[in-house]
Design a protein around this motif. Structure first.
Motif, PDB file in Angstrom:
ATOM      1  N   ILE A   1      -8.321   9.142   2.797  1.00 38.72           N
ATOM      2  CA  ILE A   1      -7.101   8.512   2.302  1.00 38.72           C
ATOM      3  C   ILE A   1      -5.888   9.393   2.608  1.00 38.72           C
ATOM      4  O   ILE A   1      -4.807   8.894   2.943  1.00 38.72           O
ATOM      5  CB  ILE A   1      -7.213   8.242   0.792  1.00 38.72           C
ATOM      6  CG1 ILE A   1      -8.451   7.386   0.495  1.00 38.72           C
ATOM      7  CG2 ILE A   1      -5.961   7.545   0.280  1.00 38.72           C
ATOM      8  CD1 ILE A   1      -8.425   6.031   1.154  1.00 38.72           C
ATOM      9  N   GLN A   2      -6.066  10.700   2.492  1.00 37.88           N
ATOM     10  CA  GLN A   2      -4.972  11.610   2.834  1.00 37.88           C
ATOM     11  C   GLN A   2      -4.539  11.416   4.290  1.00 37.88           C
ATOM     12  O   GLN A   2      -3.341  11.453   4.604  1.00 37.88           O
ATOM     13  CB  GLN A   2      -5.391  13.057   2.605  1.00 37.88           C
ATOM     14  CG  GLN A   2      -5.590  13.440   1.151  1.00 37.88           C
ATOM     15  CD  GLN A   2      -5.880  14.923   0.981  1.00 37.88           C
ATOM     16  OE1 GLN A   2      -5.371  15.742   1.724  1.00 37.88           O
ATOM     17  NE2 GLN A   2      -6.691  15.261  -0.001  1.00 37.88           N
ATOM     18  N   ALA A   3      -5.502  11.212   5.168  1.00 40.81           N
ATOM     19  CA  ALA A   3      -5.166  10.993   6.576  1.00 40.81           C
ATOM     20  C   ALA A   3      -4.416   9.671   6.763  1.00 40.81           C
ATOM     21  O   ALA A   3      -3.484   9.583   7.571  1.00 40.81           O
ATOM     22  CB  ALA A   3      -6.437  11.006   7.424  1.00 40.81           C
ATOM     23  N   LEU A   4      -4.775   8.653   5.983  1.00 43.66           N
ATOM     24  CA  LEU A   4      -4.121   7.349   6.116  1.00 43.66           C
ATOM     25  C   LEU A   4      -2.667   7.379   5.662  1.00 43.66           C
ATOM     26  O   LEU A   4      -1.859   6.570   6.112  1.00 43.66           O
ATOM     27  CB  LEU A   4      -4.886   6.292   5.313  1.00 43.66           C
ATOM     28  CG  LEU A   4      -6.197   5.779   5.914  1.00 43.66           C
ATOM     29  CD1 LEU A   4      -6.866   4.813   4.951  1.00 43.66           C
ATOM     30  CD2 LEU A   4      -5.940   5.101   7.258  1.00 43.66           C
ATOM     31  N   THR A   5      -2.329   8.291   4.755  1.00 44.21           N
ATOM     32  CA  THR A   5      -0.956   8.317   4.232  1.00 44.21           C
ATOM     33  C   THR A   5       0.078   8.585   5.324  1.00 44.21           C
ATOM     34  O   THR A   5       1.243   8.208   5.171  1.00 44.21           O
ATOM     35  CB  THR A   5      -0.815   9.386   3.133  1.00 44.21           C
ATOM     36  OG1 THR A   5      -1.119  10.683   3.665  1.00 44.21           O
ATOM     37  CG2 THR A   5      -1.743   9.093   1.964  1.00 44.21           C
TER      38      THR A   5
ATOM     39  N   LEU B   1       0.822  -1.210   0.000  1.00 44.13           N
ATOM     40  CA  LEU B   1       0.000   0.000   0.000  1.00 44.13           C
ATOM     41  C   LEU B   1       0.861   1.267   0.000  1.00 44.13           C
ATOM     42  O   LEU B   1       0.423   2.317  -0.483  1.00 44.13           O
ATOM     43  CB  LEU B   1      -0.923   0.005   1.222  1.00 44.13           C
ATOM     44  CG  LEU B   1      -2.086  -0.993   1.205  1.00 44.13           C
ATOM     45  CD1 LEU B   1      -2.858  -0.927   2.517  1.00 44.13           C
ATOM     46  CD2 LEU B   1      -3.022  -0.724   0.039  1.00 44.13           C
ATOM     47  N   SER B   2       2.079   1.166   0.523  1.00 43.54           N
ATOM     48  CA  SER B   2       2.953   2.336   0.585  1.00 43.54           C
ATOM     49  C   SER B   2       3.246   2.900  -0.793  1.00 43.54           C
ATOM     50  O   SER B   2       3.360   4.118  -0.962  1.00 43.54           O
ATOM     51  CB  SER B   2       4.280   1.970   1.278  1.00 43.54           C
ATOM     52  OG  SER B   2       4.066   1.581   2.609  1.00 43.54           O
ATOM     53  N   PHE B   3       3.363   2.038  -1.801  1.00 44.04           N
ATOM     54  CA  PHE B   3       3.681   2.516  -3.142  1.00 44.04           C
ATOM     55  C   PHE B   3       2.583   3.420  -3.690  1.00 44.04           C
ATOM     56  O   PHE B   3       2.857   4.390  -4.401  1.00 44.04           O
ATOM     57  CB  PHE B   3       3.903   1.333  -4.090  1.00 44.04           C
ATOM     58  CG  PHE B   3       5.142   0.548  -3.799  1.00 44.04           C
ATOM     59  CD1 PHE B   3       6.389   1.031  -4.150  1.00 44.04           C
ATOM     60  CD2 PHE B   3       5.071  -0.673  -3.154  1.00 44.04           C
ATOM     61  CE1 PHE B   3       7.547   0.311  -3.883  1.00 44.04           C
ATOM     62  CE2 PHE B   3       6.215  -1.401  -2.884  1.00 44.04           C
ATOM     63  CZ  PHE B   3       7.452  -0.901  -3.244  1.00 44.04           C
ATOM     64  N   SER B   4       1.334   3.105  -3.362  1.00 43.51           N
ATOM     65  CA  SER B   4       0.210   3.919  -3.842  1.00 43.51           C
ATOM     66  C   SER B   4       0.022   5.181  -3.019  1.00 43.51           C
ATOM     67  O   SER B   4      -0.410   6.206  -3.549  1.00 43.51           O
ATOM     68  CB  SER B   4      -1.082   3.089  -3.813  1.00 43.51           C
ATOM     69  OG  SER B   4      -0.970   1.955  -4.643  1.00 43.51           O
ATOM     70  N   LEU B   5       0.339   5.108  -1.727  1.00 46.18           N
ATOM     71  CA  LEU B   5       0.048   6.216  -0.827  1.00 46.18           C
ATOM     72  C   LEU B   5       1.256   7.092  -0.518  1.00 46.18           C
ATOM     73  O   LEU B   5       1.149   8.017   0.273  1.00 46.18           O
ATOM     74  CB  LEU B   5      -0.535   5.677   0.483  1.00 46.18           C
ATOM     75  CG  LEU B   5      -1.849   4.895   0.340  1.00 46.18           C
ATOM     76  CD1 LEU B   5      -2.327   4.371   1.672  1.00 46.18           C
ATOM     77  CD2 LEU B   5      -2.938   5.765  -0.287  1.00 46.18           C
ATOM     78  N   ALA B   6       2.391   6.815  -1.152  1.00 50.29           N
ATOM     79  CA  ALA B   6       3.578   7.647  -0.910  1.00 50.29           C
ATOM     80  C   ALA B   6       3.439   9.025  -1.538  1.00 50.29           C
ATOM     81  O   ALA B   6       4.024   9.998  -1.068  1.00 50.29           O
ATOM     82  CB  ALA B   6       4.831   6.952  -1.429  1.00 50.29           C
ATOM     83  N   GLY B   7       2.683   9.110  -2.637  1.00 48.40           N
ATOM     84  CA  GLY B   7       2.476  10.402  -3.286  1.00 48.40           C
ATOM     85  C   GLY B   7       3.357  10.640  -4.488  1.00 48.40           C
ATOM     86  O   GLY B   7       3.323  11.729  -5.066  1.00 48.40           O
ATOM     87  N   SER B   8       4.136   9.643  -4.912  1.00 52.19           N
ATOM     88  CA  SER B   8       5.010   9.836  -6.072  1.00 52.19           C
ATOM     89  C   SER B   8       4.272   9.613  -7.382  1.00 52.19           C
ATOM     90  O   SER B   8       4.454  10.365  -8.337  1.00 52.19           O
ATOM     91  CB  SER B   8       6.204   8.880  -5.984  1.00 52.19           C
ATOM     92  OG  SER B   8       5.759   7.538  -5.973  1.00 52.19           O
ATOM     93  N   ALA B   9       3.451   8.568  -7.448  1.00 56.33           N
ATOM     94  CA  ALA B   9       2.718   8.281  -8.682  1.00 56.33           C
ATOM     95  C   ALA B   9       1.448   9.119  -8.791  1.00 56.33           C
ATOM     96  O   ALA B   9       1.083   9.563  -9.882  1.00 56.33           O
ATOM     97  CB  ALA B   9       2.371   6.798  -8.752  1.00 56.33           C
ATOM     98  N   PHE B  10       0.770   9.348  -7.671  1.00 57.53           N
ATOM     99  CA  PHE B  10      -0.463  10.149  -7.655  1.00 57.53           C
ATOM    100  C   PHE B  10      -0.381  11.076  -6.456  1.00 57.53           C
ATOM    101  O   PHE B  10      -0.141  10.626  -5.337  1.00 57.53           O
ATOM    102  CB  PHE B  10      -1.690   9.248  -7.548  1.00 57.53           C
ATOM    103  CG  PHE B  10      -3.002   9.981  -7.733  1.00 57.53           C
ATOM    104  CD1 PHE B  10      -3.510  10.185  -9.001  1.00 57.53           C
ATOM    105  CD2 PHE B  10      -3.700  10.479  -6.644  1.00 57.53           C
ATOM    106  CE1 PHE B  10      -4.702  10.855  -9.178  1.00 57.53           C
ATOM    107  CE2 PHE B  10      -4.888  11.154  -6.814  1.00 57.53           C
ATOM    108  CZ  PHE B  10      -5.395  11.341  -8.084  1.00 57.53           C
ATOM    109  N   PRO B  11      -0.539  12.387  -6.658  1.00 57.49           N
ATOM    110  CA  PRO B  11      -0.356  13.329  -5.539  1.00 57.49           C
ATOM    111  C   PRO B  11      -1.363  13.113  -4.427  1.00 57.49           C
ATOM    112  O   PRO B  11      -2.550  12.879  -4.676  1.00 57.49           O
ATOM    113  CB  PRO B  11      -0.548  14.702  -6.201  1.00 57.49           C
ATOM    114  CG  PRO B  11      -1.311  14.437  -7.453  1.00 57.49           C
ATOM    115  CD  PRO B  11      -0.900  13.070  -7.920  1.00 57.49           C
TER     116      PRO B  11
END
Length: 389
Positions: free
Chosen positions: A328-332, A310-320
């Motif tokens: 979802i922003q809170a979960l990051t 899940l870190s790859f999706s929520l890191a913010g590199s591929a999708f801000p």
């Protein structure tokens, strides 16, 4: 001194375990190195080039052929086929033979010369966001250039000066500045988060795995006894060799991308070394914490795998992150890779002081200290739990 001797004895014991079990060698050295060379070589060119494009040219005039030649001259686009109809070109996209095609209808040149504003259409596949966005930009530019070329020739025939023609065709001149990555090199954007993310995945898994193996092979009581019942000493001794191996791996990764591949690092080596230390300690801390939450080899490794993926999706590199839904922003904030990525972006990539990223620094320190919340539970599991496959 007694605690230091115990830590040293447990560390030597752990080195023997690492040497005897080939899984540690594969997951701590071989697979992370393969990921490093795979991702950095995959995007070595920076941007994808010569992506296949088709053309449906029903006009077939010197003007339309000039447009096609200009499209083929772009770095990202390569015209590989001409199709007699839109239906066949669309089928080629669906068959993954091309990523996009340009449609020039019959009568385009006559309409251009008579200023009747003809329509040139382009179709592109957005199943792959990178290729779709790059080819859309190329075809949009070439469509505008086609009309501009005819307009330029017409105004020259009417006696306009080059300055007047430029002011008419391009009334607003864009002065573009791409900060920190003027080359638009996707290797700089993606490898600097994908490779650390993969390394974090292995650090999560190995941390939980090594604790679970103590229970599985019945070595847990002997391990605690070597620390004279002090679980803190036992943890420090056990993970000292792993931390040193992972730190060596991370330092090699950073040397490779900054000195061999010449990735920009405005922040300097102080920020780079600090980031490496935080990455390793936070990852090991999270793996220990996951095992402490569920003292089971299978369940703790499942938690680590889920969190890392899940870190790859929520890191913010591929999708801000700012474009995600509010929950979802809170979960990051719960993912170490997110804080690593932000700390890298702020202090290393852009060269801002550490105080500008203080929250992410504190968050990674917090992940490092997470085992304190479950350390008593880990000791209890090692002394009383029975391994269940």
């Amino acid at each position: 001194m007694k605690h230091l001797r115990n830590i040293w004895r447990i560390a030597k014991r752990e080195c023997k375990i690492l040497r005897k079990n080939p899984i540690y060698g594969f997951c701590m050295i071989l697979f992370p190195l393969l990921a490093l060379f795979f991702f950095t070589s995959l995007m070595n060119a920076g941007l994808p080039t010569d992506m296949p494009v088709g053309v449906v040219d029903l006009d077939n005039t010197s003007t339309s052929r000039s447009i096609v030649r200009r499209l083929d001259a772009f770095q990202s686009s390569k015209v590989v086929a001409h199709y007699p109809s839109v239906a066949e070109a669309r089928q080629a996209i669906q068959d993954n033979e091309i990523y996009a095609f340009l449609y020039i209808p019959n009568g385009t040149t006559d309409a251009l010369l008579s200023s009747r504003r003809p329509k040139i259409s382009y179709y592109y596949n957005m199943a792959s966001i990178m290729s779709g966005a790059l080819l859309m930009k190329d075809m949009k530019v070439i469509s505008n250039l086609g009309s501009a070329a005819v307009g330029q020739a017409t105004m020259r025939a009417k006696g306009y000066t080059p300055e007047q023609i430029k002011a008419f065709l391009q009334p607003i001149s864009i002065d573009l500045h791409q900060i920190a990555n003027p080359w638009t090199n996707y290797n700089l954007y993606l490898s600097t988060v994908f490779v650390p993310g993969v390394m974090m995945l292995f650090m999560f898994l190995i941390s939980a795995y090594s604790l679970g193996m103590e229970l599985k092979f019945g070595r847990s009581k002997e391990w605690i006894a070597k620390a004279d019942g002090n679980i803190v000493v036992a943890i420090l001794g056990k993970f000292l060799p792993q931390a040193l191996v992972f730190l060596t791996l991370i330092f090699f990764y950073e040397f490779y991308i900054y000195y061999v591949l010449h990735f920009p690092h405005v922040g300097g080596w102080g920020s780079i070394v600090l980031l490496a230390l935080l990455e390793v300690f936070a990852s090991i801390g999270f793996g220990i914490f996951a095992f402490g939450l569920m003292p089971s080899l299978r369940m703790s490794m499942s938690i680590c795998s889920l969190w890392a993926v899940l870190s790859f999706s929520l890191a913010g590199s591929a999708f801000p992150v700012m474009g995600m839904d509010t929950p979802i922003q809170a979960l990051t904030w719960l993912f170490p890779l997110r804080h690593y990525y932000m700390l890298y972006q702020i202090t290393v990539f852009n060269g801002y002081p550490l105080i500008d990223a203080w929250f992410h620094f504190v968050a990674l320190v917090g992940f490092t200290l997470l085992p304190w919340l479950v350390i008593r539970k880990i000791k209890n599991a090692m002394l009383t739990y029975v391994y269940i496959p």
